[in-house]
Design an enzyme around this catalytic site. Sequence first.
Site, PDB file in Angstrom:
ATOM      1  N   ASP A   9       0.818  -1.372   0.155  1.00 50.09           N
ATOM      2  CA  ASP A   9      -0.065  -0.006  -0.113  1.00 50.09           C
ATOM      3  C   ASP A   9       0.826   1.245  -0.118  1.00 50.09           C
ATOM      4  O   ASP A   9       2.151   1.147   0.339  1.00 50.09           O
ATOM      5  CB  ASP A   9      -0.936   0.037   1.164  1.00 50.09           C
ATOM      6  N   ASP A  11      -0.030   5.070   0.927  1.00 51.43           N
ATOM      7  CA  ASP A  11      -0.129   6.066   1.991  1.00 51.43           C
ATOM      8  C   ASP A  11      -0.096   5.294   3.334  1.00 51.43           C
ATOM      9  O   ASP A  11      -0.974   4.518   3.586  1.00 51.43           O
ATOM     10  CB  ASP A  11      -1.709   6.765   1.762  1.00 51.43           C
ATOM     11  N   ASP A 161      -1.279  -0.919   5.718  1.00 51.27           N
ATOM     12  CA  ASP A 161      -1.595   0.032   7.251  1.00 51.27           C
ATOM     13  C   ASP A 161      -3.091   0.068   7.757  1.00 51.27           C
ATOM     14  O   ASP A 161      -3.386   0.476   8.576  1.00 51.27           O
ATOM     15  CB  ASP A 161      -0.944   1.283   7.418  1.00 51.27           C
TER      16      ASP A 161
END
Length: 214
Positions: A9, A11, A161
Amino acid sequence: MTQKVIIFDFDGTIADTVDALVSIANSLAVEFSYAQITSEELVILKNLTSREIFKYSGIPLFKIPFLLKKVKKELKNKIPELKPIPGVAEALIELKEDGNRLGIITSNSKSNVKEFLKVNNLDNLFEFVYAGVTIFGKTTIINNVLRQKQIKTQEVLYVGDETRDIEASKKAHVKVCSVTWGFNSQEALSKENPDFLIHHPRELVEIVKNGNRA
C-alpha cells in the site's frame, strides 16, 4: 531465501501522509458537509474500519468518489514535502537487493505515487504501480495485478496499514503483513488477524528472509 513478490500500500505504509491527509480532509469539511477531525476524533477513527469511518462521518456515499478525487488533487501539491516512513527506504532497498519483486497498489493517484518515489529516489525499486478507486477494498485490483503479471498467490506478501488491506488480501488468498505506523491502530489491525503484524520496517525484511515464517 525464497524470493517474493511484495506488494505495498502507499499512504501510511511507504509514505508518511497521515497528517497531510487529515489536514486536507479538514480543509474540505465545509464543502462536503462533515465535521473537521480533531486530535481526539483521530484516535477514534484509527480504531474504525473504512466502512465505519464513512458511516461515522455522515458523508453520503454518492459524495465519496468526489471527495477522494479532491483529496488526491490537493495531496499532489504536498508531494515535494512528504517523506517516507522512517526505515522504509532502507528496508525497500534491502528487499530489492535480495532479489524480491516490489510493487504498489494504491487508492491514491499513480502520478502522485510516481512523483513521490522520484523525489525520494525510490523510483528504481518498484516493478509496478497500480492505482484505482478502492473505497472499501483492493481485492479486484490485487487479482488483476496477479493475473496480468502471472504471479501465483503463494508468491505474494501484501503490506498495508489499514483493516481494508487485510480484508482485501484474505479475499485474494494472499498473505498480508499489517504495519502499525500508518493509519489504523494496532488494536484495530489485530482484530482482523493479519498473517503478520509489525512495528518497524526492519521486521518486514526479517519476515521475508525467513521465508514468511512468523
